[in-house]
Design a protein around this motif. Sequence first.
Motif, short mmCIF file in Angstrom:
data_model
loop_
_atom_site.label_atom_id
_atom_site.label_comp_id
_atom_site.label_asym_id
_atom_site.label_seq_id
_atom_site.Cartn_x
_atom_site.Cartn_y
_atom_site.Cartn_z
N THR A 71 -22.76 -75.32 -47.62
CA THR A 71 -23.73 -76.37 -47.32
C THR A 71 -24.52 -76.36 -48.82
O THR A 71 -24.26 -75.65 -49.75
CB THR A 71 -24.94 -75.92 -46.38
OG1 THR A 71 -25.92 -74.92 -46.94
CG2 THR A 71 -24.59 -75.20 -45.13
N ASP A 72 -25.32 -77.22 -48.80
CA ASP A 72 -25.87 -77.48 -49.98
C ASP A 72 -27.21 -76.34 -50.50
O ASP A 72 -27.52 -76.43 -51.81
CB ASP A 72 -26.75 -78.93 -50.05
CG ASP A 72 -28.07 -79.13 -49.02
OD1 ASP A 72 -27.76 -78.60 -47.59
OD2 ASP A 72 -28.94 -79.36 -49.00
N LYS A 73 -27.22 -75.56 -49.32
CA LYS A 73 -28.06 -74.34 -49.48
C LYS A 73 -27.50 -72.96 -49.58
O LYS A 73 -28.27 -72.18 -49.59
CB LYS A 73 -29.28 -74.41 -48.35
CG LYS A 73 -30.02 -75.60 -48.44
CD LYS A 73 -30.91 -75.85 -47.37
CE LYS A 73 -31.98 -77.26 -47.49
NZ LYS A 73 -32.45 -77.65 -46.42
N GLY A 74 -26.44 -72.85 -49.33
CA GLY A 74 -25.44 -71.84 -49.57
C GLY A 74 -24.29 -71.67 -48.50
O GLY A 74 -24.06 -72.78 -47.97
N VAL A 75 -23.87 -70.53 -48.42
CA VAL A 75 -22.45 -70.59 -47.51
C VAL A 75 -22.82 -69.70 -46.06
O VAL A 75 -23.69 -68.39 -46.34
CB VAL A 75 -21.52 -69.79 -48.24
CG1 VAL A 75 -20.41 -69.46 -47.13
CG2 VAL A 75 -20.82 -70.72 -49.35
N TYR A 76 -22.77 -69.90 -45.00
CA TYR A 76 -22.94 -69.48 -43.86
C TYR A 76 -21.73 -69.12 -42.76
O TYR A 76 -20.72 -69.88 -43.18
CB TYR A 76 -24.06 -70.24 -43.06
CG TYR A 76 -25.16 -70.38 -44.05
CD1 TYR A 76 -26.48 -69.61 -44.01
CD2 TYR A 76 -25.34 -71.60 -44.81
CE1 TYR A 76 -27.43 -69.94 -44.62
CE2 TYR A 76 -26.56 -71.99 -45.68
CZ TYR A 76 -27.54 -71.00 -45.65
OH TYR A 76 -28.87 -71.28 -46.43
N ILE A 77 -21.73 -68.46 -41.89
CA ILE A 77 -21.00 -68.56 -40.83
C ILE A 77 -21.34 -68.79 -39.60
O ILE A 77 -22.54 -69.11 -39.43
CB ILE A 77 -20.28 -67.25 -40.56
CG1 ILE A 77 -21.36 -66.06 -40.12
CG2 ILE A 77 -19.80 -66.56 -42.02
CD1 ILE A 77 -20.68 -64.71 -39.74
N ASP A 78 -20.73 -69.28 -38.73
CA ASP A 78 -20.74 -69.38 -37.13
C ASP A 78 -19.64 -69.37 -36.28
O ASP A 78 -18.58 -69.30 -36.80
CB ASP A 78 -21.14 -71.07 -37.11
CG ASP A 78 -22.04 -71.15 -35.74
OD1 ASP A 78 -22.33 -70.32 -34.94
OD2 ASP A 78 -22.36 -72.60 -35.43
N ASN A 79 -19.83 -69.06 -35.30
CA ASN A 79 -18.79 -68.99 -34.08
C ASN A 79 -18.19 -70.39 -34.01
O ASN A 79 -18.45 -71.26 -34.52
CB ASN A 79 -19.35 -68.49 -32.83
CG ASN A 79 -19.59 -67.06 -32.53
OD1 ASN A 79 -19.09 -66.32 -33.24
ND2 ASN A 79 -20.99 -67.02 -31.97
N MET A 80 -16.91 -70.23 -33.23
CA MET A 80 -16.36 -71.77 -33.00
C MET A 80 -17.38 -72.42 -31.95
O MET A 80 -17.98 -71.88 -31.25
CB MET A 80 -14.83 -71.41 -32.24
CG MET A 80 -14.05 -70.84 -33.62
SD MET A 80 -13.87 -71.75 -35.10
CE MET A 80 -12.97 -73.06 -34.35
N PRO A 81 -17.23 -73.68 -31.93
CA PRO A 81 -17.93 -74.64 -31.09
C PRO A 81 -18.14 -73.91 -29.59
O PRO A 81 -17.00 -73.46 -29.20
CB PRO A 81 -17.21 -75.75 -30.94
CG PRO A 81 -16.60 -75.92 -32.22
CD PRO A 81 -16.09 -74.39 -32.63
N ASN A 82 -19.10 -73.77 -29.13
CA ASN A 82 -19.53 -73.47 -27.65
C ASN A 82 -19.39 -71.99 -27.37
O ASN A 82 -19.55 -71.57 -26.46
CB ASN A 82 -18.76 -74.23 -26.65
CG ASN A 82 -18.97 -75.69 -26.80
OD1 ASN A 82 -20.19 -76.04 -26.71
ND2 ASN A 82 -17.67 -76.56 -26.68
N ARG A 83 -19.02 -71.16 -28.37
CA ARG A 83 -18.83 -69.70 -28.19
C ARG A 83 -20.20 -69.25 -28.70
O ARG A 83 -20.86 -69.33 -29.76
CB ARG A 83 -17.87 -69.13 -29.23
CG ARG A 83 -16.59 -69.74 -28.81
CD ARG A 83 -15.45 -68.82 -28.38
NE ARG A 83 -15.64 -67.53 -28.36
CZ ARG A 83 -14.91 -66.80 -27.96
NH1 ARG A 83 -13.41 -67.17 -27.75
NH2 ARG A 83 -14.84 -65.46 -27.63
N GLN A 84 -20.69 -68.05 -27.94
CA GLN A 84 -22.10 -67.65 -28.41
C GLN A 84 -21.97 -66.16 -29.02
O GLN A 84 -21.11 -65.46 -28.94
CB GLN A 84 -22.78 -67.12 -27.11
CG GLN A 84 -24.17 -66.57 -27.10
CD GLN A 84 -25.08 -67.75 -27.89
OE1 GLN A 84 -25.31 -68.76 -27.02
NE2 GLN A 84 -25.92 -67.20 -28.80
#
Length: 82
Positions: free
Chosen positions: A30-43
């Motif tokens: 992103t414009d504010k750094g690098v992040y992670i997330d699960n795949m869509p709809n995974r908690q």
Amino acid sequence: MGSYDIISVKVVEGKVLNSLWQSNMQIIETDKGVYIDNMPNRQFGAQERGAKPGFDWVSNVGKTVHNVKIFESRGFQWLNKQ
């Protein structure tokens, strides 16, 4: 909560980030750094702190996403669409 410009998204095997993670993960630049997330709809495990399931970041490349919260968990910063 903030707004983030999504620059790029890479889908990787979870074990690339943590040897115990079996599911694919998203790495979001992103414009504010690098992040992670699960795949869509995974908690992920921070649901008790108000985290929502994974978001479809890939289809938002080149866009600004609003109502985003950052969670810190397991040594990573997680981009979480609320």
